[in-house]
Write a protein that holds these residues in place. Structure first.
Motif, mmCIF file in Angstrom:
data_model
loop_
_atom_site.group_PDB
_atom_site.id
_atom_site.type_symbol
_atom_site.label_atom_id
_atom_site.label_comp_id
_atom_site.label_asym_id
_atom_site.label_seq_id
_atom_site.Cartn_x
_atom_site.Cartn_y
_atom_site.Cartn_z
ATOM 1 N N GLY A 240 0.599 -1.044 -0.048
ATOM 2 C CA GLY A 240 -0.046 -0.028 0.098
ATOM 3 C C GLY A 240 0.781 1.183 0.064
ATOM 4 N N GLU A 241 2.042 1.193 0.158
ATOM 5 C CA GLU A 241 3.032 2.381 -0.016
ATOM 6 C C GLU A 241 3.889 2.167 -1.208
ATOM 7 O OE1 GLU A 241 5.450 2.132 3.506
ATOM 8 O OE2 GLU A 241 3.680 2.440 4.789
ATOM 9 N N ALA A 242 4.214 3.427 -1.882
ATOM 10 C CA ALA A 242 4.979 3.414 -3.060
ATOM 11 C C ALA A 242 6.152 4.463 -3.113
ATOM 12 C CB ALA A 242 4.035 3.761 -4.310
ATOM 13 N N TYR A 243 7.459 4.115 -3.864
ATOM 14 C CA TYR A 243 8.371 4.884 -3.769
ATOM 15 C C TYR A 243 9.015 4.779 -5.040
ATOM 16 C CZ TYR A 243 8.169 3.673 1.310
ATOM 17 O OH TYR A 243 7.699 3.575 2.492
ATOM 18 N N ASP A 244 9.502 6.015 -5.332
ATOM 19 C CA ASP A 244 10.244 6.357 -6.662
ATOM 20 C C ASP A 244 11.714 5.965 -6.677
ATOM 21 O OD1 ASP A 244 11.816 8.594 -5.550
ATOM 22 O OD2 ASP A 244 10.267 9.908 -6.675
ATOM 23 N N VAL A 245 12.452 6.012 -7.858
ATOM 24 C CA VAL A 245 13.743 5.413 -7.839
ATOM 25 C C VAL A 245 14.576 6.416 -6.862
ATOM 26 C CG1 VAL A 245 15.922 5.046 -9.309
ATOM 27 C CG2 VAL A 245 13.472 4.451 -9.948
ATOM 28 N N VAL A 246 14.483 7.443 -6.664
ATOM 29 C CA VAL A 246 15.329 8.391 -6.090
ATOM 30 C C VAL A 246 15.209 8.045 -4.483
ATOM 31 C CG1 VAL A 246 15.645 10.888 -5.360
ATOM 32 C CG2 VAL A 246 15.119 10.347 -7.828
ATOM 33 N N GLU A 247 13.827 7.981 -4.268
ATOM 34 C CA GLU A 247 13.793 7.575 -2.790
ATOM 35 C C GLU A 247 14.432 6.316 -2.327
ATOM 36 O OE1 GLU A 247 9.641 9.560 -1.595
ATOM 37 O OE2 GLU A 247 9.503 8.062 -3.336
ATOM 38 N N ILE A 248 14.305 5.168 -3.354
ATOM 39 C CA ILE A 248 15.014 3.941 -2.982
ATOM 40 C C ILE A 248 16.365 4.174 -2.749
ATOM 41 C CG2 ILE A 248 15.500 1.746 -4.041
ATOM 42 C CD1 ILE A 248 12.788 1.914 -3.011
ATOM 43 N N ALA A 249 17.012 5.045 -3.754
ATOM 44 C CA ALA A 249 18.271 5.149 -3.878
ATOM 45 C C ALA A 249 18.861 5.878 -2.299
ATOM 46 C CB ALA A 249 19.099 5.985 -5.002
ATOM 47 N N ALA A 250 17.975 6.657 -1.836
ATOM 48 C CA ALA A 250 18.228 7.537 -0.638
ATOM 49 C C ALA A 250 18.450 6.368 0.496
ATOM 50 C CB ALA A 250 17.293 8.442 -0.447
ATOM 51 N N PHE A 251 17.512 5.409 0.440
ATOM 52 C CA PHE A 251 17.400 4.389 1.618
ATOM 53 C C PHE A 251 18.588 3.444 1.460
ATOM 54 C CE2 PHE A 251 12.315 4.348 1.453
ATOM 55 C CZ PHE A 251 12.289 5.300 2.468
#
Length: 310
Positions: A240-251
């Motif tokens: 139910g949550e979604a993330y873009d590539v920039v957010e994934i790279a930050a994590f």
């Protein structure tokens, strides 16, 4: 409710999601047979306690023989060609494996007279591009070869449910994350490349995806097998949550302990791309009592430990 599953056939059990499902089935004491042709899966992912059959789904006589010998009461059908770019480049092979191979599994299950329950994997790629969370009432409108083959699988599953007494479960998988990935999806691709450089060439960065821990995906599969009273049910399996590539790279930068730099590369941009794939998993949660147990950081940490530290 926990269904008694004694003899289980798991196709694709040498793969990413399949090997985690195998762990859960064996922990329950099931007699497990894994069927995989190892084109993408890895033999070392198959637990030692499982019987292993190296076989192609398109081998119809071989598939039927496996069912006749095995006496399975439960089938978990995960084997497929999953990687979207590969499917688009090899549509003939994708259709042969994903559609023809699935029909062989379904026909053999129906002919066996022993199979009582069957789970088959579908995908969020059957959906159109939608803003916000997508529930199961949204009509199928695949945008690529992989989604098309999985949409066909859902039709095949509906026919199996109508023509047999098998209780059929269809799980629409969103983006699984964790260890043992066997396809070069976004997260494993980044993690493989940061072994050599923290500057990563990337294509599309704005699309958002629902990333679910592979361990939660596996428990979702078993929840549907346990609870589905039939004849057929279809559920999203996502967070139910979604993330873009920039957010994934930050994590991943936080987990890795050093910043990951994304460098746009036009050659890597997909011409056809959904901007959002986010699950509404209320149906799975309300009908089967399932909930994801791992955060996005947990999932990415598991992936990082697998790819970077091993």
């Amino acid at each position: 409710m926990t269904t008694t599953m004694k003899k289980v056939l798991l196709t694709g059990g040498a793969g990413f999601i399949g090997s985690h499902v195998a762990d859960l089935l064996l922990a329950r004491g099931c007699e497990l047979t894994v069927l995989d042709n190892l084109s993408f899966g890895r033999r070392e992912h198959v637990p030692a306690a499982a019987r292993f059959l190296q076989m192609d789904l398109a081998d119809r006589p071989g598939v039927f023989e496996a069912f006749q010998v095995g006496g399975f009461d439960t089938v978990v059908h995960l084997a497929a060609i999953h990687f979207i770019p590969y499917c688009n480049q090899h549509p003939d092979l994708a259709c042969r494996t994903n559609v023809e191979g699935t029909q062989n599994i379904f026909d053999a299950a129906q002919a066996s007279a022993t199979v009582q329950r069957l789970f088959t994997a579908s995908t969020a790629a059957v959906y159109p591009d939608c803003a916000g969370a997508i529930d199961e009432t949204v009509g199928r409108a695949p945008m690529d070869v992989y989604g098309m083959t999985k949409s066909a699988n859902e039709e095949q599953a509906a026919i199996l449910a109508r023509r047999s007494d098998i209780k059929v479960s269809v799980g629409r998988f969103f983006n699984a994350v964790g260890g043992r990935e066997t396809n070069p999806h976004l997260v494993p691709d980044i993690l493989q490349r940061i072994r050599h450089s923290n500057t990563i060439e990337i294509g599309n960065t704005s699309p958002k995806r629902d990333y679910i821990d592979v361990r939660d995906m596996a428990t979702g599969v078993l929840a549907m097998l346990d609870g589905n009273a039939g004849p057929i049910d279809t559920c999203n399996i996502g967070t139910g949550e979604a993330y873009d590539v920039v957010e994934i790279a930050a994590f991943l930068s936080e987990i890795h302990g050093s910043p990951i730099q994304l460098q746009p590369a036009e050659r890597l941009i997909r011409k056809v791309e959904r901007q959002n794939l986010q699950a509404d998993s209320h149906r799975l949660q309300s009908r089967y009592g399932w909930k994801p147990q791992h955060s996005i950081r947990d999932s990415l940490g598991y992936a990082h430990s697998w790819y970077v530290n091993t």
